[in-house]
Design a protein around this motif. Structure first.
Motif, PDB file in Angstrom:
ATOM      1  N   ARG A 127      41.661  52.298  45.192  1.00  0.00           N
ATOM      2  CA  ARG A 127      43.031  52.793  45.252  1.00  0.00           C
ATOM      3  C   ARG A 127      43.849  52.103  44.165  1.00  0.00           C
ATOM      4  O   ARG A 127      43.757  50.892  43.966  1.00  0.00           O
ATOM      5  CB  ARG A 127      43.641  52.487  46.613  1.00  0.00           C
ATOM      6  CG  ARG A 127      42.883  53.179  47.750  1.00  0.00           C
ATOM      7  CD  ARG A 127      43.759  54.133  48.473  1.00  0.00           C
ATOM      8  NE  ARG A 127      42.976  55.025  49.316  1.00  0.00           N
ATOM      9  CZ  ARG A 127      43.487  55.956  50.082  1.00  0.00           C
ATOM     10  NH1 ARG A 127      44.796  56.122  50.117  1.00  0.00           N
ATOM     11  NH2 ARG A 127      42.731  56.755  50.817  1.00  0.00           N
ATOM     12  N   GLY A 128      44.654  52.895  43.457  1.00  0.00           N
ATOM     13  CA  GLY A 128      45.465  52.321  42.394  1.00  0.00           C
ATOM     14  C   GLY A 128      46.655  53.200  42.079  1.00  0.00           C
ATOM     15  O   GLY A 128      46.995  54.125  42.826  1.00  0.00           O
ATOM     16  N   HIS A 129      47.295  52.907  40.957  1.00  0.00           N
ATOM     17  CA  HIS A 129      48.500  53.626  40.562  1.00  0.00           C
ATOM     18  C   HIS A 129      48.518  53.755  39.052  1.00  0.00           C
ATOM     19  O   HIS A 129      48.174  52.816  38.329  1.00  0.00           O
ATOM     20  CB  HIS A 129      49.747  52.868  41.033  1.00  0.00           C
ATOM     21  CG  HIS A 129      51.027  53.617  40.824  1.00  0.00           C
ATOM     22  ND1 HIS A 129      51.832  53.424  39.721  1.00  0.00           N
ATOM     23  CD2 HIS A 129      51.640  54.564  41.578  1.00  0.00           C
ATOM     24  CE1 HIS A 129      52.886  54.216  39.821  1.00  0.00           C
ATOM     25  NE2 HIS A 129      52.799  54.915  40.928  1.00  0.00           N
ATOM     26  N   GLU A 130      48.928  54.929  38.569  1.00  0.00           N
ATOM     27  CA  GLU A 130      48.972  55.215  37.131  1.00  0.00           C
ATOM     28  C   GLU A 130      50.413  55.465  36.706  1.00  0.00           C
ATOM     29  O   GLU A 130      51.150  56.187  37.371  1.00  0.00           O
ATOM     30  CB  GLU A 130      48.112  56.439  36.821  1.00  0.00           C
ATOM     31  CG  GLU A 130      48.000  56.767  35.341  1.00  0.00           C
ATOM     32  CD  GLU A 130      47.025  57.911  35.075  1.00  0.00           C
ATOM     33  OE1 GLU A 130      47.050  58.449  33.949  1.00  0.00           O
ATOM     34  OE2 GLU A 130      46.251  58.269  35.985  1.00  0.00           O
ATOM     35  N   PHE A 164      44.349  53.830  35.669  1.00  0.00           N
ATOM     36  CA  PHE A 164      45.084  53.358  36.851  1.00  0.00           C
ATOM     37  C   PHE A 164      44.982  51.844  36.965  1.00  0.00           C
ATOM     38  O   PHE A 164      44.017  51.221  36.532  1.00  0.00           O
ATOM     39  CB  PHE A 164      44.570  54.040  38.133  1.00  0.00           C
ATOM     40  CG  PHE A 164      43.145  53.710  38.505  1.00  0.00           C
ATOM     41  CD1 PHE A 164      42.833  52.549  39.209  1.00  0.00           C
ATOM     42  CD2 PHE A 164      42.111  54.567  38.165  1.00  0.00           C
ATOM     43  CE1 PHE A 164      41.524  52.249  39.556  1.00  0.00           C
ATOM     44  CE2 PHE A 164      40.797  54.286  38.515  1.00  0.00           C
ATOM     45  CZ  PHE A 164      40.502  53.111  39.205  1.00  0.00           C
ATOM     46  N   HIS A 165      46.009  51.274  37.562  1.00  0.00           N
ATOM     47  CA  HIS A 165      46.054  49.845  37.865  1.00  0.00           C
ATOM     48  C   HIS A 165      45.480  49.652  39.270  1.00  0.00           C
ATOM     49  O   HIS A 165      46.004  50.200  40.244  1.00  0.00           O
ATOM     50  CB  HIS A 165      47.483  49.309  37.820  1.00  0.00           C
ATOM     51  CG  HIS A 165      48.157  49.497  36.502  1.00  0.00           C
ATOM     52  ND1 HIS A 165      48.348  48.465  35.603  1.00  0.00           N
ATOM     53  CD2 HIS A 165      48.700  50.594  35.919  1.00  0.00           C
ATOM     54  CE1 HIS A 165      48.963  48.912  34.531  1.00  0.00           C
ATOM     55  NE2 HIS A 165      49.190  50.197  34.707  1.00  0.00           N
ATOM     56  N   PRO A 207      42.564  64.392  35.229  1.00  0.00           N
ATOM     57  CA  PRO A 207      41.597  64.310  34.117  1.00  0.00           C
ATOM     58  C   PRO A 207      41.351  62.897  33.595  1.00  0.00           C
ATOM     59  O   PRO A 207      40.395  62.689  32.852  1.00  0.00           O
ATOM     60  CB  PRO A 207      42.239  65.186  33.033  1.00  0.00           C
ATOM     61  CG  PRO A 207      43.707  65.131  33.318  1.00  0.00           C
ATOM     62  CD  PRO A 207      43.821  65.043  34.814  1.00  0.00           C
ATOM     63  N   GLU A 208      42.195  61.939  33.928  1.00  0.00           N
ATOM     64  CA  GLU A 208      42.043  60.581  33.408  1.00  0.00           C
ATOM     65  C   GLU A 208      40.987  59.836  34.227  1.00  0.00           C
ATOM     66  O   GLU A 208      41.309  59.114  35.177  1.00  0.00           O
ATOM     67  CB  GLU A 208      43.377  59.826  33.425  1.00  0.00           C
ATOM     68  CG  GLU A 208      44.425  60.384  32.480  1.00  0.00           C
ATOM     69  CD  GLU A 208      45.096  61.636  33.039  1.00  0.00           C
ATOM     70  OE1 GLU A 208      45.533  62.483  32.231  1.00  0.00           O
ATOM     71  OE2 GLU A 208      45.179  61.780  34.274  1.00  0.00           O
ATOM     72  N   THR A 209      39.731  60.016  33.857  1.00  0.00           N
ATOM     73  CA  THR A 209      38.612  59.509  34.643  1.00  0.00           C
ATOM     74  C   THR A 209      38.247  58.067  34.319  1.00  0.00           C
ATOM     75  O   THR A 209      37.413  57.473  34.997  1.00  0.00           O
ATOM     76  CB  THR A 209      37.363  60.364  34.405  1.00  0.00           C
ATOM     77  OG1 THR A 209      37.015  60.293  33.012  1.00  0.00           O
ATOM     78  CG2 THR A 209      37.618  61.812  34.795  1.00  0.00           C
ATOM     79  N   GLY A 210      38.834  57.501  33.270  1.00  0.00           N
ATOM     80  CA  GLY A 210      38.335  56.232  32.771  1.00  0.00           C
ATOM     81  C   GLY A 210      36.999  56.459  32.075  1.00  0.00           C
ATOM     82  O   GLY A 210      36.470  57.572  32.038  1.00  0.00           O
ATOM     83  N   TRP A 243      39.161  40.474  31.337  1.00  0.00           N
ATOM     84  CA  TRP A 243      39.982  41.489  32.016  1.00  0.00           C
ATOM     85  C   TRP A 243      41.272  41.661  31.219  1.00  0.00           C
ATOM     86  O   TRP A 243      42.023  40.705  31.035  1.00  0.00           O
ATOM     87  CB  TRP A 243      40.286  41.036  33.435  1.00  0.00           C
ATOM     88  CG  TRP A 243      40.921  42.071  34.320  1.00  0.00           C
ATOM     89  CD1 TRP A 243      42.236  42.447  34.340  1.00  0.00           C
ATOM     90  CD2 TRP A 243      40.288  42.844  35.351  1.00  0.00           C
ATOM     91  NE1 TRP A 243      42.463  43.405  35.305  1.00  0.00           N
ATOM     92  CE2 TRP A 243      41.265  43.670  35.939  1.00  0.00           C
ATOM     93  CE3 TRP A 243      38.978  42.916  35.829  1.00  0.00           C
ATOM     94  CZ2 TRP A 243      40.987  44.539  36.987  1.00  0.00           C
ATOM     95  CZ3 TRP A 243      38.697  43.780  36.865  1.00  0.00           C
ATOM     96  CH2 TRP A 243      39.688  44.585  37.432  1.00  0.00           C
ATOM     97  N   LEU A 244      41.511  42.876  30.735  1.00  0.00           N
ATOM     98  CA  LEU A 244      42.737  43.194  30.007  1.00  0.00           C
ATOM     99  C   LEU A 244      43.622  44.063  30.902  1.00  0.00           C
ATOM    100  O   LEU A 244      43.308  45.238  31.126  1.00  0.00           O
ATOM    101  CB  LEU A 244      42.428  43.947  28.711  1.00  0.00           C
ATOM    102  CG  LEU A 244      42.143  43.124  27.454  1.00  0.00           C
ATOM    103  CD1 LEU A 244      40.882  42.284  27.639  1.00  0.00           C
ATOM    104  CD2 LEU A 244      41.985  44.031  26.235  1.00  0.00           C
ATOM    105  N   PRO A 245      44.696  43.518  31.452  1.00  0.00           N
ATOM    106  CA  PRO A 245      45.580  44.326  32.301  1.00  0.00           C
ATOM    107  C   PRO A 245      46.460  45.251  31.464  1.00  0.00           C
ATOM    108  O   PRO A 245      46.424  45.230  30.228  1.00  0.00           O
ATOM    109  CB  PRO A 245      46.413  43.278  33.028  1.00  0.00           C
ATOM    110  CG  PRO A 245      46.443  42.110  32.113  1.00  0.00           C
ATOM    111  CD  PRO A 245      45.131  42.127  31.358  1.00  0.00           C
ATOM    112  N   GLY A 246      47.263  46.045  32.152  1.00  0.00           N
ATOM    113  CA  GLY A 246      48.198  46.913  31.455  1.00  0.00           C
ATOM    114  C   GLY A 246      49.362  46.134  30.886  1.00  0.00           C
ATOM    115  O   GLY A 246      49.496  44.926  31.061  1.00  0.00           O
TER     116      GLY A 246
END
Length: 437
Positions: free
Chosen positions: A386-389, A429-430, A415-418, A292-295
């Motif tokens: 649910r997350g936050h970008e 998103f986080h 547009p940022e679909t992953g 897992w690579l977080p932000g």
């Protein structure tokens, strides 16, 4: 059920000095022998590390837009054994989203109301005097159900300035809990996502001790302690379930944006978290079930990441048979390339085709609701997350299959679909939590 007793430190807007007040108050109360439980209202992954440094107790996020009652209860139970809770708000007190979310609108006022915590409003009185009382009145009266303790006046220019400002507050019936003289040396270093990370501060302990001394000299700690009020949080103690049993977690100055409640939930359910440092060119644990690579700030360390061959080889080997997931900065590091603000192209892991650039910055900020079109670690296709970008990068190429349909808090498509390729997934998103099925 848990009963808490606490306060909410908020402000009319960002940039008023509430973080300085928060850190000083956490340390000053701790120095008096109190067990102080810090919280952060809203989706912030930088401030909790500063709170921990000040209170010497882990800080957790409350998020009334993303979290259901059980998760809010689970996080409230982190206050068990504490004498007082102190929460820091995000942005202005009433700032949230436009459309009602899973629980609410996500404002700090909502958190204060739900927890029963009186608000201490930090007001920057620079350039005004009695007029500051009109601001305080508006915040006190905007929602009478939000408990209101009083104000701390910040950046007071002189004794005369303080006297005039207090006259206005007296006329408005607003209690002044302290007045902080203007000092240019009390600001925390910042960069484009807000504060620098706590681990990067050149002398955080000295800074926090200085804030505490400043607060002790200019606010009435006894009155502030007495203003704290208790709330009751009912419900089960729900925290996120782990996406795997043994998780290799990237953890260094380039990858540090992980919500504390996620890691606590994973550990509480029996998962083993094995940290490693890509910047130190460490490979992820070979026995891990998931990487897992977080932000974080990979754009500040792109050259070192590009040269970290042991890290990249270990990542690629893992991805041949087991899942790898990246969030925001971690997602960028899994891509083909990252272009820094000077326009230099750096090769990343190449597990996804994503190419991102900071040469032409584009601001992305807000809550995200994602409906997975394909599985990602811990969540099957069709799950709602649910997350936050929050980032400034521009996508130049994203050729892989989209991972999800993603929407903002008002239901508008973003547009940022992953994306997904083989065992590798990534999102901008986080992750905060999954919605109940």
């Amino acid at each position: 059920m848990i009963e808490t007793r606490g306060l909410m430190i908020s402000a009319p807007a960002s940039g008023t000095g509430k973080t300085t007040v928060m850190l000083g108050l956490l340390r000053a109360l701790s120095d008096e022998g109190l067990r102080v439980q810090p919280f952060k209202s809203g989706p912030d992954y930088i401030d909790p590390a500063f709170h921990f440094a000040a209170a010497r107790r882990a800080s957790y996020n409350f998020d009334t837009w993303a979290m259901g009652a059980d998760m809010l209860s689970g996080i409230a139970h982190k206050a068990e054994g504490a004498d007082i809770c102190v929460a820091e708000g995000s942005m202005g007190l009433f700032d949230g989203v436009a459309t009602l979310g899973q629980v609410g609108f996500g404002s700090s006022a909502e958190t204060a109301k739900k927890m029963g915590w009186p608000v201490i409003l930090v007001i920057d009185v620079g350039g005004q005097a009695q007029s500051a009382a009109a601001t305080a009145m508006g915040f006190r009266d905007y929602d009478p159900e939000v408990p209101f303790a009083g104000v701390i006046l910040n950046r007071v220019a002189s004794p005369r300035h303080e006297r005039l400002t207090r006259l206005g507050m007296d006329r408005a019936g607003i209690r002044v809990l302290g007045a902080l003289p203007r000092r240019g040396d009390l600001t925390l270093p910042e960069r484009h996502l807000g504060l620098i990370q706590a681990v990067e501060h050149p002398d955080l302990e000295a800074a926090v001790a200085g804030y505490a001394a400043f607060l002790r000299d200019h606010v009435d700690l006894d009155v502030i302690r007495a203003a704290a009020a208790g709330g009751v949080m009912e419900g089960a103690k729900g925290l996120p379930k782990p996406p795997a049993q043994r998780i290799a977690l990237a953890r260094d100055a380039a990858f540090s944006f992980t919500y504390p409640h996620l890691l606590d939930g994973w550990r509480a359910a029996g998962a083993e978290i094995v940290p490693f440092s890509p910047l130190a060119d460490e490979a992820p644990d070979a026995a891990a079930d998931l990487v897992w690579l977080p932000g974080g700030y990979p754009e500040l360390h792109a050259g070192r990441l590009a040269a970290a061959e042991t890290f990249r080889k270990g990542l690629r080997k893992h991805a041949q048979t087991r899942p790898v997931h990246g969030e925001c900065g971690g997602y960028m590091a899994l891509g083909e390339a990252l272009i820094d603000k000077e326009g230099t192209r750096h090769a990343m892991a190449g597990l996804l085709g994503l190419v991102t650039s900071y040469e032409k910055r584009k601001f992305h900020l807000g809550y995200r609701r994602a409906i997975l079109q394909d599985a990602m670690p811990g969540h099957g296709a069709g799950a709602a997350l649910r997350g936050h970008e929050f980032h400034y990068s521009t996508i130049l190429d994203e050729p892989d299959a989209p991972l999800a349909q993603v929407f903002d808090a008002d239901g508008n498509s973003v547009p940022e679909t992953g994306s997904r390729k083989g065992n590798v997934t990534g999102t901008f998103f986080h992750l905060i939590t999954a919605e109940a099925p």
